[in-house]
Design a protein around this motif. Structure first.
Motif, PDB file in Angstrom:
ATOM      1  N   UNK A  53       0.829  -1.212   0.000  1.00 56.77           N
ATOM      2  CA  UNK A  53       0.000   0.000   0.000  1.00 56.77           C
ATOM      3  C   UNK A  53       0.863   1.262   0.000  1.00 56.77           C
ATOM      4  N   UNK A  54       1.911   1.247   0.779  1.00 57.35           N
ATOM      5  CA  UNK A  54       2.797   2.410   0.847  1.00 57.35           C
ATOM      6  C   UNK A  54       3.498   2.624  -0.487  1.00 57.35           C
ATOM      7  N   UNK A  55       4.030   1.548  -1.065  1.00 53.56           N
ATOM      8  CA  UNK A  55       4.726   1.683  -2.344  1.00 53.56           C
ATOM      9  C   UNK A  55       3.786   2.155  -3.453  1.00 53.56           C
ATOM     10  N   UNK A  56       2.564   1.656  -3.459  1.00 52.61           N
ATOM     11  CA  UNK A  56       1.581   2.093  -4.457  1.00 52.61           C
ATOM     12  C   UNK A  56       1.308   3.588  -4.303  1.00 52.61           C
ATOM     13  N   UNK A  57       1.198   4.053  -3.069  1.00 52.74           N
ATOM     14  CA  UNK A  57       0.979   5.486  -2.815  1.00 52.74           C
ATOM     15  C   UNK A  57       2.196   6.287  -3.258  1.00 52.74           C
ATOM     16  N   UNK A  58       3.386   5.836  -2.882  1.00 48.49           N
ATOM     17  CA  UNK A  58       4.603   6.565  -3.252  1.00 48.49           C
ATOM     18  C   UNK A  58       4.789   6.632  -4.769  1.00 48.49           C
ATOM     19  N   UNK A  59       4.362   5.613  -5.465  1.00 42.82           N
ATOM     20  CA  UNK A  59       4.469   5.605  -6.930  1.00 42.82           C
ATOM     21  C   UNK A  59       3.662   6.725  -7.570  1.00 42.82           C
TER      22      UNK A  59
ATOM     23  N   UNK B 195       0.563  13.279 -12.283  1.00 44.81           N
ATOM     24  CA  UNK B 195      -0.692  14.018 -12.361  1.00 44.81           C
ATOM     25  C   UNK B 195      -1.763  13.386 -11.484  1.00 44.81           C
ATOM     26  N   UNK B 196      -1.571  12.124 -11.106  1.00 46.75           N
ATOM     27  CA  UNK B 196      -2.548  11.393 -10.289  1.00 46.75           C
ATOM     28  C   UNK B 196      -2.029  11.183  -8.863  1.00 46.75           C
ATOM     29  N   UNK B 197      -1.308  12.181  -8.327  1.00 48.25           N
ATOM     30  CA  UNK B 197      -0.754  12.046  -6.975  1.00 48.25           C
ATOM     31  C   UNK B 197      -1.875  11.853  -5.962  1.00 48.25           C
ATOM     32  N   UNK B 198      -1.728  10.821  -5.128  1.00 42.82           N
ATOM     33  CA  UNK B 198      -2.754  10.431  -4.160  1.00 42.82           C
ATOM     34  C   UNK B 198      -2.408  10.930  -2.757  1.00 42.82           C
ATOM     35  N   UNK B 199      -3.437  11.091  -1.929  1.00 44.62           N
ATOM     36  CA  UNK B 199      -3.224  11.347  -0.515  1.00 44.62           C
ATOM     37  C   UNK B 199      -2.785  10.040   0.136  1.00 44.62           C
ATOM     38  N   UNK B 200      -2.204  10.151   1.324  1.00 44.23           N
ATOM     39  CA  UNK B 200      -1.768   8.959   2.035  1.00 44.23           C
ATOM     40  C   UNK B 200      -2.977   8.059   2.290  1.00 44.23           C
ATOM     41  N   UNK B 201      -2.797   6.752   2.138  1.00 44.79           N
ATOM     42  CA  UNK B 201      -3.921   5.844   2.404  1.00 44.79           C
ATOM     43  C   UNK B 201      -4.249   5.815   3.890  1.00 44.79           C
ATOM     44  N   UNK B 202      -5.472   5.431   4.207  1.00 44.99           N
ATOM     45  CA  UNK B 202      -5.914   5.311   5.596  1.00 44.99           C
ATOM     46  C   UNK B 202      -5.345   4.034   6.210  1.00 44.99           C
ATOM     47  N   UNK B 203      -4.910   4.130   7.443  1.00 43.02           N
ATOM     48  CA  UNK B 203      -4.477   2.935   8.156  1.00 43.02           C
ATOM     49  C   UNK B 203      -5.686   2.061   8.452  1.00 43.02           C
ATOM     50  N   UNK B 204      -5.436   0.763   8.578  1.00 39.94           N
ATOM     51  CA  UNK B 204      -6.512  -0.177   8.840  1.00 39.94           C
ATOM     52  C   UNK B 204      -5.998  -1.295   9.748  1.00 39.94           C
ATOM     53  N   UNK B 205      -6.917  -2.094  10.246  1.00 43.29           N
ATOM     54  CA  UNK B 205      -6.526  -3.216  11.108  1.00 43.29           C
ATOM     55  C   UNK B 205      -6.401  -4.475  10.291  1.00 43.29           C
TER      56      UNK B 205
END
Length: 90
Positions: free
Chosen positions: A69-75, A80-90
């Motif tokens: 998830x982190x690597x997908x976000x950092x990519x 042009x499609x920069x994402x916000x940090x994903x939400x943490x989950x359990x």
């Protein structure tokens, strides 16, 4: 605060040689070396404490992100499609 440090003759000669090469005093070289060491060790301790706090938080809450998830976000960074940090989950 005056402090004295005893160093062996070999290290003393190396400091004096370096001081001459840098056109600085041996005192300046030693102060700079100590300052850099202390800053590096303080940063290392801060990193360690942050990691321990993060681990404790995870143990308490179970909230996390996977590496994938982190690597997908950092990519997305710098695109042009920069994402916000994903939400943490359990």
């Amino acid at each position: 605060m005056a402090t004295s440090v005893k160093i062996d003759d070999d290290l003393k000669a190396r400091v004096q040689t370096l001081a001459g090469q840098r056109r600085r005093s041996a005192h300046w070289i030693m102060r700079e070396a100590i300052r850099e060491y202390v800053e590096r060790e303080e940063a290392r301790e801060s990193f360690k404490q942050e990691a321990l706090a993060s681990w404790a938080h995870f143990q308490e809450t179970g909230l996390h992100l996977t590496g994938e998830e982190v690597f997908a976000w950092l990519d997305t960074w710098g695109t042009d499609d920069e994402q916000d940090a994903p939400e943490c989950h359990t």
